[in-house]
Motif scaffolding. Structure first.
Motif, short mmCIF file in Angstrom:
data_model
loop_
_atom_site.label_atom_id
_atom_site.label_comp_id
_atom_site.label_asym_id
_atom_site.label_seq_id
_atom_site.Cartn_x
_atom_site.Cartn_y
_atom_site.Cartn_z
N MET A 93 24.23 52.22 38.51
CA MET A 93 23.51 51.21 39.29
C MET A 93 24.04 49.80 39.10
SD MET A 93 21.46 53.12 40.88
CE MET A 93 20.42 51.88 41.66
N GLY A 94 24.74 49.55 38.01
CA GLY A 94 25.24 48.21 37.76
C GLY A 94 25.63 48.06 36.30
N ARG A 95 26.10 46.86 35.94
CA ARG A 95 26.54 46.58 34.57
C ARG A 95 26.00 45.23 34.08
NH1 ARG A 95 30.72 49.81 32.68
NH2 ARG A 95 31.56 51.27 34.22
N PRO A 96 24.70 45.10 33.91
CA PRO A 96 24.18 43.85 33.36
C PRO A 96 24.65 43.65 31.93
CG PRO A 96 22.46 45.51 33.48
CD PRO A 96 23.65 46.07 34.20
N PHE A 97 25.11 42.44 31.63
CA PHE A 97 25.64 42.10 30.30
C PHE A 97 26.82 42.99 29.92
CE2 PHE A 97 21.05 41.25 30.29
CZ PHE A 97 21.06 39.86 30.12
N GLY A 98 27.48 43.58 30.93
CA GLY A 98 28.62 44.44 30.68
C GLY A 98 28.27 45.85 30.25
N VAL A 99 26.98 46.20 30.26
CA VAL A 99 26.54 47.53 29.85
C VAL A 99 26.19 48.34 31.10
CG1 VAL A 99 24.81 48.83 28.55
CG2 VAL A 99 25.66 46.64 27.67
N PRO A 100 26.80 49.51 31.29
CA PRO A 100 26.49 50.31 32.49
C PRO A 100 25.06 50.84 32.45
CG PRO A 100 27.92 51.55 31.02
CD PRO A 100 27.84 50.16 30.45
N VAL A 101 24.41 50.79 33.62
CA VAL A 101 23.06 51.31 33.77
C VAL A 101 23.12 52.52 34.70
CG1 VAL A 101 20.72 50.86 34.59
CG2 VAL A 101 22.00 49.07 33.40
N TYR A 102 22.66 53.67 34.22
CA TYR A 102 22.69 54.91 34.99
C TYR A 102 21.27 55.36 35.29
CZ TYR A 102 27.61 55.38 33.64
OH TYR A 102 28.96 55.17 33.45
N VAL A 103 21.12 55.99 36.44
CA VAL A 103 19.86 56.65 36.79
C VAL A 103 20.12 58.15 36.75
CG1 VAL A 103 18.15 57.05 38.58
CG2 VAL A 103 19.02 54.75 38.19
N ALA A 104 19.46 58.84 35.84
CA ALA A 104 19.65 60.28 35.69
C ALA A 104 19.02 61.02 36.86
CB ALA A 104 19.02 60.75 34.37
N PRO A 105 19.53 62.19 37.19
CA PRO A 105 18.95 62.98 38.29
C PRO A 105 17.46 63.25 38.09
CG PRO A 105 21.09 63.87 37.69
CD PRO A 105 20.76 62.83 36.66
N SER A 106 17.03 63.38 36.84
CA SER A 106 15.61 63.67 36.59
C SER A 106 14.71 62.53 37.06
CB SER A 106 15.38 63.94 35.10
OG SER A 106 15.77 62.80 34.32
N TRP A 107 15.26 61.32 37.19
CA TRP A 107 14.44 60.20 37.63
C TRP A 107 13.90 60.44 39.03
CZ3 TRP A 107 14.73 56.96 41.84
CH2 TRP A 107 13.85 55.89 41.85
N PHE A 108 14.68 61.03 39.90
CA PHE A 108 14.25 61.24 41.28
C PHE A 108 13.07 62.20 41.33
CE2 PHE A 108 18.67 59.94 41.48
CZ PHE A 108 18.62 58.93 42.45
N ALA A 143 9.41 49.86 41.34
CA ALA A 143 9.05 48.66 40.58
C ALA A 143 8.71 49.02 39.13
CB ALA A 143 7.88 47.95 41.24
N PHE A 144 8.04 50.15 38.95
CA PHE A 144 7.70 50.56 37.59
C PHE A 144 8.97 50.81 36.77
CE2 PHE A 144 7.09 54.28 34.76
CZ PHE A 144 6.36 53.65 33.78
N TYR A 145 9.95 51.51 37.35
CA TYR A 145 11.17 51.78 36.60
C TYR A 145 12.03 50.53 36.45
CZ TYR A 145 10.79 56.65 35.45
OH TYR A 145 10.41 57.83 34.87
N ALA A 146 11.86 49.56 37.35
CA ALA A 146 12.51 48.26 37.14
C ALA A 146 11.92 47.60 35.89
CB ALA A 146 12.33 47.37 38.36
N SER A 147 10.62 47.77 35.67
CA SER A 147 9.99 47.25 34.46
C SER A 147 10.53 47.98 33.22
CB SER A 147 8.47 47.42 34.54
OG SER A 147 7.95 46.75 35.66
N VAL A 148 10.74 49.29 33.34
CA VAL A 148 11.32 50.05 32.23
C VAL A 148 12.73 49.55 31.93
CG1 VAL A 148 12.09 52.34 31.49
CG2 VAL A 148 9.90 52.08 32.69
N LEU A 149 13.47 49.23 32.99
CA LEU A 149 14.82 48.69 32.79
C LEU A 149 14.78 47.36 32.04
CD1 LEU A 149 17.86 48.69 33.26
CD2 LEU A 149 17.44 47.72 35.54
N VAL A 150 13.82 46.51 32.37
CA VAL A 150 13.68 45.24 31.64
C VAL A 150 13.39 45.51 30.17
CG1 VAL A 150 12.26 43.16 31.42
CG2 VAL A 150 12.96 43.94 33.68
N HIS A 151 12.54 46.50 29.91
CA HIS A 151 12.25 46.91 28.53
C HIS A 151 13.54 47.29 27.80
CE1 HIS A 151 9.70 49.19 25.49
NE2 HIS A 151 10.89 49.72 25.30
N GLU A 152 14.37 48.11 28.44
CA GLU A 152 15.61 48.55 27.81
C GLU A 152 16.62 47.41 27.69
OE1 GLU A 152 15.84 51.31 26.32
OE2 GLU A 152 13.90 52.03 27.07
#
Length: 468
Positions: A93-108, A143-152
């Motif tokens: 999904m992107g690389r904030p701070f140079g770290v890759p962010v992935y969405v696993a198939p289970s998320w869907f 939006a909820f998982y965007a909040s989880v991303l902020v947590h991580e």
């Protein structure tokens, strides 16, 4: 430990260009004088370092000493991989701070479940939405998982601040995970690293609460903000539970580490609390929902809601139990990593010139009790390493007519490793340059021997099998 330089003990070696006349080190027992043909070997199947090279290690691994060169077993391993390391992370999904962010198939799957459950709640609160309620529910799930991303990301920023490498962030079933590749150096940093995630979730909950005060209740924005406020509060509270793999477990680990001075003691304590927590969730969550203690109406029978509550509790308990066990394994890995020392695992090698026939090279190796061949130039400088897999492909009757240079892998800079490397530094060096063998050198550049990553893997597995 005495040095083990490459050596050729055959009488008259001094007259050959590039020959080295130092005696074989005493910490390598002598091998039989007669040459042996190599046993069949397969090419490695793994993408990372998977060498299959002939040689014999030092006293730390005596089980190789009685195997002469060119008579080795099948080696089909590679540099040990970190537990849970996956080659596929999902959708990038992107690389904030140079770290890759992935969405696993289970998320869907979870997003679809949230959309369905939240949509049912919206039907009772906002019946006028009709089928559009599922679009609103899908927005809530994202939006909820965007909040989880902020947590991580809070964990990630703290880790990068402490100069700890972060491999990736993955959003998956029931939350997310930040894969931090090294342990914090102090219990204080470990505590901070764990606490920032729930802290950001609490902050987000407060932000959504403040925004909720500014909108009309009973509207779509009001329902969404209320849902996000409650969900982030639940995420913070759940992660503060004092058991691994939750953030609260890492905080407990840091406290025990500080009190005892032993990080392993902290891990054991927090892992077992995590396992008790898993059992509590498995038994307690269905009971609480069935009794009405969580705000729902108490039920007398076994309906669909009861089954779903039990299934949810079982999944959560399994995640916590498995995570606690993985934390123990990772701690044992870090505890045993220093046992992997390049100097102790290096195999004795003999130098041979580029035009040396393979049969003669094998004879010299067996006579010297060595199980590796280093191809050198006229000045004795190493050029390449002879691979066992290439030797196997040469029939014995053709070996007197095949030069070793045709079976060797040219040395690159990454294939030269220091004899002083140990632990995680050694594994990182091997992973950085995939190869079957590595030339081990002293600080002054002198040849120490040849390191097979298959030996490293065997030592790794043996160390992991021992109790802490």
């Amino acid at each position: 430990m005495a040095k083990r330089p490459a050596a050729d003990e055959r009488p008259g070696a001094a007259e050959r260009p590039g020959a080295v006349t130092r005696p074989a080190p005493r910490n390598h027992p002598e091998a039989p004088d007669r040459p042996h043909a190599p046993a069949p070997a397969r090419e490695p199947r793994h993408t990372a370092h998977t060498p299959a090279a002939p040689t014999g290690p030092g006293p730390a691994h005596p089980r190789h000493d009685d195997r002469p060169f060119a008579h080795s077993e099948d080696d089909k391993g590679g540099p040990p991989q970190r537990p849970q390391e996956s080659t596929r992370g999902g959708l990038l999904m992107g690389r904030p701070f140079g770290v890759p962010v992935y969405v696993a198939p289970s998320w869907f799957l979870v997003a679809a479940l949230i959309t369905w459950v939240f949509g049912g709640q919206l039907e009772r609160v906002l019946p006028e939405l009709g089928a559009a309620r599922y679009l609103v529910s899908l927005f809530f799930a994202v939006a909820f998982y965007a909040s989880v991303l902020v947590h991580e990301l809070a964990h990630t920023v703290a880790a990068l601040r402490f100069k700890l490498p972060v491999r990736r962030i993955q959003l998956q079933f029931f939350g997310g995970v930040s894969e931090i590749e090294k342990e914090a150096e102090t219990p204080g940093r470990e505590f901070v690293l764990a606490f920032v995630g729930p802290l950001l979730s609490l902050v987000l909950s407060g932000v959504f609460y403040a925004a909720l005060l500014a909108v009309e209740p009973g509207t779509v924005p009001g329902v969404l903000l209320a849902g996000l406020m409650v969900s982030n509060l639940i995420v913070a509270a759940f992660n503060l539970l004092p058991g691994l793999p939750l953030d609260g477990g890492r905080m407990l680990r840091a406290v025990v580490w500080k009190l005892t001075g032993k990080p392993m003691a902290g891990t054991v304590a927090a892992a077992w609390v995590g396992r008790l927590l898993a059992v509590s969730v498995l038994v307690g969550l269905p009971w609480l929902t069935q009794s009405g203690a969580l705000g729902s109406e108490a039920g007398d029978g076994v309906g669909m809601d009861t089954v779903l509550d039990a299934l949810l509790a079982a999944i959560l308990a399994a995640i916590i139990w498995t995570g606690a066990g993985n934390s123990l394994r990772m701690a044992r890995l870090r505890e045993h990593l220093p046992e992997l020392q390049a100097r102790a695992l290096t195999r004795r090698a003999v130098p041979v010139e580029t035009d040396t026939p393979l049969s003669e090279a094998l004879r010299r190796a067996n006579a010297a009790g060595a199980r590796a061949l280093v191809v050198v130039d006229a000045d004795g400088q190493p050029l390449s390493l002879v691979r066992e897999a290439a030797i196997v492909g040469v029939p014995e009757h053709r070996r007197p007519w095949v030069a070793v240079s045709g079976l060797a892998q040219e040395l690159t800079e990454g294939m030269r490793v220091s004899a002083e490397l140990a632990g995680e530094d050694l594994l990182d060096a091997l992973r950085a340059t995939p190869a079957t063998e590595y030339l081990v050198v002293e600080g002054n550049g002198e040849i120490y021997g040849v390191l097979s990553a298959a030996d490293v893997e065997r030592a790794f597995v043996k160390a992991m099998a021992r109790p802490s």
